[in-house]
Structures are given as structure tokens and as C-alpha cells.
Design a protein around this motif. Sequence first.
Motif, PDB file in Angstrom:
ATOM      1  N   GLU A 189     -10.612  18.584  18.078  1.00 43.60           N
ATOM      2  CA  GLU A 189     -11.626  17.569  18.152  1.00 43.60           C
ATOM      3  C   GLU A 189     -12.661  18.006  19.148  1.00 43.60           C
ATOM      4  O   GLU A 189     -13.192  17.241  19.905  1.00 43.60           O
ATOM      5  CB  GLU A 189     -11.144  16.254  18.675  1.00 43.60           C
ATOM      6  N   THR A 190     -12.843  19.220  19.226  1.00 43.01           N
ATOM      7  CA  THR A 190     -13.690  19.783  20.230  1.00 43.01           C
ATOM      8  C   THR A 190     -15.074  19.214  20.186  1.00 43.01           C
ATOM      9  O   THR A 190     -15.608  18.891  19.167  1.00 43.01           O
ATOM     10  CB  THR A 190     -13.806  21.293  20.032  1.00 43.01           C
ATOM     11  N   THR A 191     -15.653  19.115  21.336  1.00 48.02           N
ATOM     12  CA  THR A 191     -17.017  18.649  21.391  1.00 48.02           C
ATOM     13  C   THR A 191     -17.934  19.823  21.192  1.00 48.02           C
ATOM     14  O   THR A 191     -17.706  20.894  21.698  1.00 48.02           O
ATOM     15  CB  THR A 191     -17.336  18.043  22.758  1.00 48.02           C
ATOM     16  N   ARG A 192     -18.955  19.601  20.512  1.00 48.14           N
ATOM     17  CA  ARG A 192     -19.936  20.627  20.273  1.00 48.14           C
ATOM     18  C   ARG A 192     -21.191  19.945  19.830  1.00 48.14           C
ATOM     19  O   ARG A 192     -21.186  18.786  19.574  1.00 48.14           O
ATOM     20  CB  ARG A 192     -19.476  21.593  19.196  1.00 48.14           C
ATOM     21  N   ARG A 193     -22.239  20.564  19.693  1.00 51.58           N
ATOM     22  CA  ARG A 193     -23.461  20.213  19.009  1.00 51.58           C
ATOM     23  C   ARG A 193     -24.666  20.826  19.625  1.00 51.58           C
ATOM     24  O   ARG A 193     -24.799  20.947  20.805  1.00 51.58           O
ATOM     25  CB  ARG A 193     -23.703  18.706  18.931  1.00 51.58           C
ATOM     26  N   LEU A 215     -10.245  12.213  12.937  1.00 46.18           N
ATOM     27  CA  LEU A 215     -11.289  11.741  12.029  1.00 46.18           C
ATOM     28  C   LEU A 215     -12.388  11.024  12.800  1.00 46.18           C
ATOM     29  O   LEU A 215     -13.580  11.238  12.543  1.00 46.18           O
ATOM     30  CB  LEU A 215     -10.691  10.802  10.981  1.00 46.18           C
ATOM     31  N   ALA A 216     -12.001  10.206  13.758  1.00 46.94           N
ATOM     32  CA  ALA A 216     -13.003   9.509  14.568  1.00 46.94           C
ATOM     33  C   ALA A 216     -13.878  10.511  15.326  1.00 46.94           C
ATOM     34  O   ALA A 216     -15.104  10.364  15.391  1.00 46.94           O
ATOM     35  CB  ALA A 216     -12.314   8.564  15.551  1.00 46.94           C
ATOM     36  N   GLY A 217     -13.244  11.565  15.859  1.00 53.57           N
ATOM     37  CA  GLY A 217     -14.014  12.581  16.563  1.00 53.57           C
ATOM     38  C   GLY A 217     -14.952  13.346  15.650  1.00 53.57           C
ATOM     39  O   GLY A 217     -16.097  13.641  16.009  1.00 53.57           O
ATOM     40  N   THR A 218     -14.484  13.663  14.441  1.00 51.07           N
ATOM     41  CA  THR A 218     -15.324  14.370  13.469  1.00 51.07           C
ATOM     42  C   THR A 218     -16.553  13.545  13.103  1.00 51.07           C
ATOM     43  O   THR A 218     -17.675  14.063  13.036  1.00 51.07           O
ATOM     44  CB  THR A 218     -14.511  14.684  12.202  1.00 51.07           C
ATOM     45  N   LEU A 219     -16.357  12.258  12.862  1.00 48.02           N
ATOM     46  CA  LEU A 219     -17.483  11.382  12.509  1.00 48.02           C
ATOM     47  C   LEU A 219     -18.466  11.276  13.664  1.00 48.02           C
ATOM     48  O   LEU A 219     -19.687  11.273  13.451  1.00 48.02           O
ATOM     49  CB  LEU A 219     -16.956   9.994  12.127  1.00 48.02           C
ATOM     50  N   LEU A 220     -17.951  11.192  14.878  1.00 51.00           N
ATOM     51  CA  LEU A 220     -18.836  11.103  16.042  1.00 51.00           C
ATOM     52  C   LEU A 220     -19.699  12.346  16.157  1.00 51.00           C
ATOM     53  O   LEU A 220     -20.923  12.259  16.325  1.00 51.00           O
ATOM     54  CB  LEU A 220     -18.008  10.915  17.311  1.00 51.00           C
ATOM     55  N   HIS A 221     -19.071  13.516  16.059  1.00 48.57           N
ATOM     56  CA  HIS A 221     -19.804  14.769  16.226  1.00 48.57           C
ATOM     57  C   HIS A 221     -20.801  15.001  15.091  1.00 48.57           C
ATOM     58  O   HIS A 221     -21.816  15.681  15.275  1.00 48.57           O
ATOM     59  CB  HIS A 221     -18.827  15.943  16.319  1.00 48.57           C
ATOM     60  N   PHE A 222     -20.511  14.446  13.939  1.00 52.24           N
ATOM     61  CA  PHE A 222     -21.440  14.551  12.819  1.00 52.24           C
ATOM     62  C   PHE A 222     -22.634  13.616  13.014  1.00 52.24           C
ATOM     63  O   PHE A 222     -23.791  13.995  12.778  1.00 52.24           O
ATOM     64  CB  PHE A 222     -20.723  14.201  11.510  1.00 52.24           C
ATOM     65  N   ALA A 223     -22.358  12.391  13.445  1.00 47.94           N
ATOM     66  CA  ALA A 223     -23.389  11.351  13.427  1.00 47.94           C
ATOM     67  C   ALA A 223     -24.349  11.402  14.602  1.00 47.94           C
ATOM     68  O   ALA A 223     -25.557  11.186  14.426  1.00 47.94           O
ATOM     69  CB  ALA A 223     -22.721   9.972  13.370  1.00 47.94           C
ATOM     70  N   ILE A 224     -23.837  11.646  15.806  1.00 49.43           N
ATOM     71  CA  ILE A 224     -24.690  11.524  16.995  1.00 49.43           C
ATOM     72  C   ILE A 224     -25.909  12.451  16.956  1.00 49.43           C
ATOM     73  O   ILE A 224     -27.040  12.005  17.201  1.00 49.43           O
ATOM     74  CB  ILE A 224     -23.863  11.754  18.276  1.00 49.43           C
ATOM     75  N   ILE A 235     -25.135   4.586   4.409  1.00 47.57           N
ATOM     76  CA  ILE A 235     -25.040   3.119   4.464  1.00 47.57           C
ATOM     77  C   ILE A 235     -25.689   2.597   5.741  1.00 47.57           C
ATOM     78  O   ILE A 235     -26.383   1.578   5.731  1.00 47.57           O
ATOM     79  CB  ILE A 235     -23.563   2.683   4.395  1.00 47.57           C
ATOM     80  N   GLY A 236     -25.458   3.298   6.827  1.00 52.11           N
ATOM     81  CA  GLY A 236     -26.043   2.894   8.101  1.00 52.11           C
ATOM     82  C   GLY A 236     -25.234   3.439   9.255  1.00 52.11           C
ATOM     83  O   GLY A 236     -24.019   3.675   9.136  1.00 52.11           O
ATOM     84  N   GLY A 237     -25.888   3.642  10.395  1.00 52.72           N
ATOM     85  CA  GLY A 237     -25.198   4.154  11.570  1.00 52.72           C
ATOM     86  C   GLY A 237     -24.061   3.247  12.011  1.00 52.72           C
ATOM     87  O   GLY A 237     -23.036   3.709  12.534  1.00 52.72           O
ATOM     88  N   TRP A 238     -24.200   1.940  11.778  1.00 54.03           N
ATOM     89  CA  TRP A 238     -23.157   0.993  12.158  1.00 54.03           C
ATOM     90  C   TRP A 238     -21.849   1.263  11.420  1.00 54.03           C
ATOM     91  O   TRP A 238     -20.769   1.006  11.945  1.00 54.03           O
ATOM     92  CB  TRP A 238     -23.613  -0.444  11.877  1.00 54.03           C
ATOM     93  N   MET A 239     -21.968   1.804  10.193  1.00 52.54           N
ATOM     94  CA  MET A 239     -20.772   2.063   9.395  1.00 52.54           C
ATOM     95  C   MET A 239     -19.945   3.193  10.018  1.00 52.54           C
ATOM     96  O   MET A 239     -18.706   3.166   9.957  1.00 52.54           O
ATOM     97  CB  MET A 239     -21.172   2.421   7.966  1.00 52.54           C
ATOM     98  N   ILE A 240     -20.620   4.162  10.610  1.00 55.48           N
ATOM     99  CA  ILE A 240     -19.907   5.227  11.314  1.00 55.48           C
ATOM    100  C   ILE A 240     -19.063   4.623  12.431  1.00 55.48           C
ATOM    101  O   ILE A 240     -17.874   4.912  12.586  1.00 55.48           O
ATOM    102  CB  ILE A 240     -20.901   6.257  11.895  1.00 55.48           C
ATOM    103  N   GLY A 241     -19.703   3.753  13.234  1.00 53.36           N
ATOM    104  CA  GLY A 241     -18.979   3.114  14.332  1.00 53.36           C
ATOM    105  C   GLY A 241     -17.832   2.256  13.852  1.00 53.36           C
ATOM    106  O   GLY A 241     -16.755   2.229  14.460  1.00 53.36           O
ATOM    107  N   ALA A 242     -18.026   1.542  12.745  1.00 51.47           N
ATOM    108  CA  ALA A 242     -16.971   0.666  12.220  1.00 51.47           C
ATOM    109  C   ALA A 242     -15.754   1.468  11.770  1.00 51.47           C
ATOM    110  O   ALA A 242     -14.605   1.109  12.072  1.00 51.47           O
ATOM    111  CB  ALA A 242     -17.527  -0.170  11.063  1.00 51.47           C
ATOM    112  N   VAL A 243     -15.990   2.568  11.037  1.00 51.16           N
ATOM    113  CA  VAL A 243     -14.867   3.391  10.572  1.00 51.16           C
ATOM    114  C   VAL A 243     -14.183   4.077  11.750  1.00 51.16           C
ATOM    115  O   VAL A 243     -12.947   4.200  11.787  1.00 51.16           O
ATOM    116  CB  VAL A 243     -15.358   4.414   9.528  1.00 51.16           C
ATOM    117  N   GLN A 266     -22.394   8.750  23.635  1.00 51.07           N
ATOM    118  CA  GLN A 266     -21.818  10.097  23.626  1.00 51.07           C
ATOM    119  C   GLN A 266     -21.027  10.360  24.903  1.00 51.07           C
ATOM    120  O   GLN A 266     -19.897  10.882  24.855  1.00 51.07           O
ATOM    121  CB  GLN A 266     -22.928  11.141  23.475  1.00 51.07           C
ATOM    122  N   VAL A 267     -21.595  10.008  26.050  1.00 51.65           N
ATOM    123  CA  VAL A 267     -20.926  10.278  27.325  1.00 51.65           C
ATOM    124  C   VAL A 267     -19.620   9.490  27.446  1.00 51.65           C
ATOM    125  O   VAL A 267     -18.584  10.032  27.838  1.00 51.65           O
ATOM    126  CB  VAL A 267     -21.874   9.943  28.502  1.00 51.65           C
TER     127      VAL A 267
END
Length: 475
Positions: free
Chosen positions: A6-10, A76-85, A217-225, A162-163
Motif C-alpha cells: 500500500e505504498t505511498t507514491r505519486r 483497496l482503500a489505499g489503492t483508491l486513495l492513491h489513484f484519486a488524490i 460518479i464523483g469524488g465523494w464515492m471514492i471516500g464512501a467506498v 492526504q496527510v
Amino acid sequence: MFETTETTRRGDHVEAEASGTANDTLGVAPNVGSSAEASTSGIASDITPELPSPKERLWANKRYVTWLVSDTSKGLAGTLLHFAIPLLTLMVTNDPAQAGIIGGVGLAVQIVCTLAGGVLADRHSRIRLMVIGGLLGALLSAGFAAVAWTGNLTFTALFLIQVLLAARGGIFNSAGEAQLKSVVPAGVLGRAQAANQGRDAALQIAGNPIGGFLLAIGGWMIGAVMCVAHLIAASTAWLLGRMGNVVASDADDASDVLLTPAKASAFGEMKEAFVWLFARPDLRNAMLIATIINLGHNAAITTAIYVLQQSGYTPVQIGTVSSAIGVVMLIGALIAPFLVQRVGAGILVAGGLVLLTAGTSGLIVTHSIVGIAALLATTAVLTPALNSGLLGYFMVAVPTEMLGRATSAIGVLAMGAMPLAPLIAGFGLAWMGRTGTILLCTALCATSAAIALFSSSVRKIPKESGWTEHAERYE
């Protein structure tokens, strides 16, 4: 590489995809030091590892399956975060530099917090930390969803999200990784790591398409999942704590109390772990291999991505490189359990690193996107077995009471190399050109392969059933 998990990167989205792929090469992110662990070696010494006893059948171990569900939900939560932010930052600011700032600061925060998390994982109940980390992740993700739903996403809001989530990951992720040793016997740790590699490959393949669908669908959907995923991780971690201990001798975590008494300071405890690890030639070399190959292979892939971008390929086309590598990694993960039971881990590590070095050097003469994707994918086929062998042995060799700190140490070394990869690619292309930069990356990969080939402590690591005995030689 080391799954660091779940490494952080970007940086930008495309570069991060490629970098993330390379990071899976030596999975970072991780154990016998006590007689308790040694007692499990009888399981590992089965004469016919091809037909393991019921206790060694990984998928019959309900605790492992429960742990895997928890860890996968967190992943999965980490993957979605790194994709969306990064994408949300670009949508809000239209400034790649600001997206880079958020990604860089998030990585720095996670590295620092990972060190603290390793100390906590050795001081307190790891299952309890997994539950708290999941609940905190759900709360922060719900806040993310609420901010996005109300249309208040700004650079500052995304920066704080993110922080906070990076800090949460750094503090609590080590506990889940270290808990694996209390879930499965030493005789199946290699196969457990292989299953984890398959899970990571599946997330790599499916994570970004899922993220793209949700983001549409929306950025909120990322947070909800993400919120739901963290809740699943917390609830299954709680359920894990209610189950009986498969590793019966591993009573330290079964009691759900402090694993080790707190020393004078967290810094002193972390220093103790680093000193112990670097005093062991087998573990010291494993960490050096992880750091160097992460740097060299990440830099090579980032260089290839930069060149493809400059050649006019679209982000979607460039994304096929990551997808191709993910597919082959999944295939490699399917055969990894058979390899770790039958082939020495040292041979798998050396062979995998030689293949990665060959793939990196091949970029010098390969220019088409199809050729680059095929080259990088085919030469990564042994990477899951490489990870399974090295990480499985690492976990067997490190005492349970130090495993949280050891896991965070190898994760920090792997993550610490990642920010240098785009610098090598960027400045290398500007100063040395494409060929010179790839040659430098090849030299780094070749160095890691040379350590594996010429270090007897690594080269002679046996197949899964002999890990406990090999580790005892260096105590």
C-alpha cells in the motif's frame, strides 16, 4: 518491490502507476529468534512438502483467510486513495506541481509515521491496533466523502486529507503486516506471502479501473467506498482476535497485551531494531537488495514512461504497460507457492533479480510501447516468487517481539528510495539522455543481483521448509 505495501507514491497519475508497479518488485515491505518460533519448524520439516499436513493447508486456515480479507480491504482503500488524490488535485488546481507537493508530503509523512508505527506494533496488541486503524480510516474516509459531497474540495482540503490518511497508514499498517506471523505457522509463511503477492497483483490490475469508475460518479464515492473498506478491515480484524491461535506457541499476541516492555524512548527501540537487523548478514543484505532494486527498477520504469510521454503516447496507452506487468505478476503469483516449496529462496531471489536486470538493460534497444510492455512484463514473472521467498524468510528470521519494528524498517528503506526514482529519471534524461539513464538504472539493478549472487547468507537461503534452520545459523 518490498510491499511496502500500500505504498505511498505519486507525482502525476501515469508516473505513479508505473512507479507503483516497480515497487511491487521486492514487496516491502517482512522471524525466529525465540524457541517458540523454532517449535513450529517441525511442521516445516515435512518430508513431502508437496502434500502438506492439514495444519499447513493455507486456505483451510480460517485465521489466515480472515487476516487476508482485512488486509485486502485496507489495501483497496489505499489503492483508491492513491489513484484519486492526484487526479482530484489536478481537477481542482490544474497544476501538476501542486499535485506533486501533496504526493511528496504524503510520502514523507508516511515514512516518518511508519517508524513510530513499528514501535507501537511491538509495544501493544497488534490486533487491537488493526481495529483502531480501520475505524480511524473509516472516520477519515467518511470526512473525505462529506467534503467532496458538499463541493468543498480545495488544495488545502486535499492536502489535509492526504496527510491524515498517510499518517494513519504509517502508524497502523505495520501492525497488520507483523500479525501475519501469529496467524500462520513458519512452515507456510512462504505460501502466505505468495498469496499476498497474488492479491497485490489483482489490486494493481483492478484498482485503477475501479477508481476511475467511482471517480466518474464523483469524488465523494471514492471516500464512501474507502470508508466501507476500512470498516470491513476493522471488523475482520476484531473477528480475528476472537479466533483461536493457530500458532499455539505464539502466546505473546494471543494474550492481547503488551508484546514487549517499553524502553526509555521510541527512538531507542527503533535504533535497537536497526542495529540488530544490520548485525545479521542475511537480513542486512535482504534490506540492501530491497532498497537498491526498488530504486533501480522504479527509475527505469519512470524513465520509460517519460520517454513514452515525450513520444506522444496518451496516458491510456501508457497505462497498458502497468496493466501488462500486473497480469504477468498475477500469473507469477499463481506459481509462486509451488516454487517456494521446491526451490531455494536464494535461487529465486538471484534469478528474479537477474531477470529484472535483463529487462532494464533491454530498454536501451526497445522503443515501441508494445515492446516495452512485453519486456518489462515477461522479465517480472519471477518477482512474486522472489518476494515470497525473501519476505517469508525475513518474517521467519526476525523474533516476533521485534517484528513490528523490523517490518517498518524494511518498509522505510524501500519507500525512502522511491522519491529518488523520478529524480534519477528526470535529471538523467536531461544530463545523460535516454541510454545513459537506463545504463545507470541497469547498474543499480545489477548491484542488487550481485549482492544476491555473491552473498552466501542470501544465496544459500533454502526452500520454505528449511528457513527456520538457516535463520538459526546467524543468531
